[in-house]
Design an enzyme around this catalytic site. Structure first.
Site, PDB file in Angstrom:
ATOM      1  CG  HIS A 174      10.620  -3.578 -15.086  1.00  0.00           C
ATOM      2  ND1 HIS A 174       9.849  -3.013 -16.068  1.00  0.00           N
ATOM      3  CD2 HIS A 174      11.904  -3.339 -15.445  1.00  0.00           C
ATOM      4  CE1 HIS A 174      10.623  -2.469 -16.994  1.00  0.00           C
ATOM      5  NE2 HIS A 174      11.886  -2.645 -16.629  1.00  0.00           N
ATOM      6  CB  SER A 295      -5.767  -6.504  13.670  1.00  0.00           C
ATOM      7  OG  SER A 295      -6.973  -7.224  13.587  1.00  0.00           O
ATOM      8  CE  LYS A 301      -2.318  -7.620   9.571  1.00  0.00           C
ATOM      9  NZ  LYS A 301      -3.654  -7.387   9.029  1.00  0.00           N
ATOM     10  CD  GLU A 308      -1.732   0.304   5.645  1.00  0.00           C
ATOM     11  OE1 GLU A 308      -2.273  -0.585   4.985  1.00  0.00           O
ATOM     12  OE2 GLU A 308      -1.848   0.381   6.883  1.00  0.00           O
TER      13      GLU A 308
END
Ligand code: ARG
Length: 437
Positions: A174, A295, A301, A308
């Protein structure tokens, strides 16, 4: 523009003239409307199958000659012509896109090269069994490559796991800290999921390894053909028993897409974890610079784009499976043009799965594991609660009771802002005595 190779003319007029040429114009009084021609053509994507198409045609011609349907000399001429066409396509000297499909392109080009003899290539064959053959040949090769790529990813996971046999980290259920595990154990879970994926592809290969050629349009052929001979030339294990089934079957594509979808479920899960673990919140791993991007506005970043994108690309694989199920749903026997819609989806799944499997092993082997952070994360969140309950149960307390005692200890610790291991003997005895009392 003139000639570039053995009489192939690349002038616009010639292209338009060739465009008009079809394998089936005899029955028609009018040519196709240009937009209909564009709408129905598949050459822009099925040209990918030119090698399989030529391989299948060569085997077919050898069989025709063996069965005395054409002469050996005729077969030799046709095969030489086909080999030349393969070279022309490979070198960009002949573009099949100007034709209705790859099958028409090759046959028309063959006739251009060797004369009316080219017309004998299609004896005892239809494009319906031909296209199915091409797809079977194509997918057999691709499945084998995918199986090899899965094995490489498994090796990367296993090697990383072995480096981290003693790296303790929280295991989750969970998404809550549950019990301590090792990183090896975690990574090996994916290894075994991939093992089942490999088996699924191997299993699907069996149904792909069946030859549809000889089924003709749907009802076989009146020529005395020898399908087993063609199958042995092409390396097929079996031949379809039923001709209508042979030209309409796309189950092997559905199976391949299902196996691919399940594989992508696993890979997207793995990538999701890599993404989470590389956040500042988790800080369990650092992905290699060569697998991350920056970025354009935020200088600090470092984004896990590869992971992804794999997570994102899973959607197109599921989408292809849905599209394909919908294409074949409620189709009457035997061949229907709807089936032309299988190819773009199939090619996309193959490319997506192969591309994913190609990049992922390096992401795993090159990521840096922050072992201290992983270990530290096991120290908060009562990950030792189950083990403590087990210990009490081993001392004779019924497990359900032990569970309750430890639950109370946890509740107390939360209020006292401490961990189970910080409890004093007196505190522990208090909870145990309370049970007795
Ligand atoms: N381009 C077609 C396909 O991909 C080839 C078979 C065409 N057959 C036909 N009867 N029109 O399915």
């Amino acid at each position: 523009m003139g000639f570039t190779y053995e009489g192939i003319c690349h002038s616009k007029e010639r292209e338009i003239e060739m465009n008009m040429r079809k394998l089936w114009s005899g029955r028609f009084e009018k040519p196709l409307q240009e937009k209909v021609q564009k709408f129905t053509a598949s050459s822009s994507f099925d040209k990918k199958l030119y090698k399989e198409d030529i391989k299948g045609s060569c085997a077919h011609v050898k069989m025709l000659s063996k069965c005395n349907i054409i002469t050996r000399l005729e077969a030799a001429h046709i095969i030489r012509g086909l080999k030349e066409i393969e070279y022309e396509i490979e070198e960009g000297l002949f573009d099949p896109e100007a034709y209705e499909d790859i099958h028409s392109a090759i046959e028309i080009r063959l006739t251009e090269k060797i004369g009316p003899l080219g017309g004998k290539l299609h004896t005892a064959r239809s494009r319906n069994d031909q296209v199915a053959l091409d797809e079977h040949l194509y997918l057999k090769k691709e499945i084998q490559e995918i199986i090899e790529l899965i094995t490489l990813l498994q090796q990367a996971l296993k090697a990383k796991g072995e480096e981290h046999e003693d790296t303790v980290m929280p295991g989750y259920t969970h998404m809550q800290r549950a019990q301590p595990i090792t990183l090896k154990n975690h990574l090996m879970a994916y290894y075994y999921k991939l093992e089942r994926d490999r088996e699924r592809f191997q299993d699907c290969y069996k149904r792909t390894d069946v030859m549809p050629l000889g089924a003709g349009a749907l009802a076989g052929s009146s020529f005395p053909i020898d399908k087993e001979f063609t199958a042995s030339l092409l390396g097929f294990e079996k031949v379809y028993e039923n001709t209508l089934d042979a030209v309409s079957d796309r189950d092997y594509i559905l199976e391949f897409m299902s196996a691919s979808s399940i594989l992508m479920v696993h890979l997207s899960g793995l990538c999701e974890e890599l993404i989470l673990w590389s956040t500042k919140e988790f800080d369990f791993i650092e992905l290699d610079d060569s697998h991350t991007t920056g970025s354009s506005i935020m200088p600090q970043k470092k984004n896990p784009d590869v992971a992804e994108l794999i997570r994102g690309k899973t959607g197109r694989v599921f989408g292809a499976l849905m599209a394909m199920l919908t294409v074949v749903k409620a189709l009457p026997l035997a061949y229907n043009r709807d089936l032309q819609e299988d190819k773009e989806q199939l090619f996309d799944v193959v490319d997506t799965v192969k591309g994913t499997l190609d990049v992922l092993p390096d992401v795993i082997s090159m990521m840096k594991v922050k072992t201290r952070n992983m270990k530290k994360a096991t120290e908060k969140g009562f990950l030792d609660a189950t083990e403590l309950a087990d210990e009490l149960a081993k001392k004779g307390i019924p497990f359900r009771k032990a569970h309750e005692i430890v639950g109370r200890m946890v509740c107390y610790c939360i209020k006292q802002n401490k961990e189970l291991k910080d409890l004093t003997k007196d505190e522990i005895n208090y909870f145990l005595d309370k049970r007795i009392g």
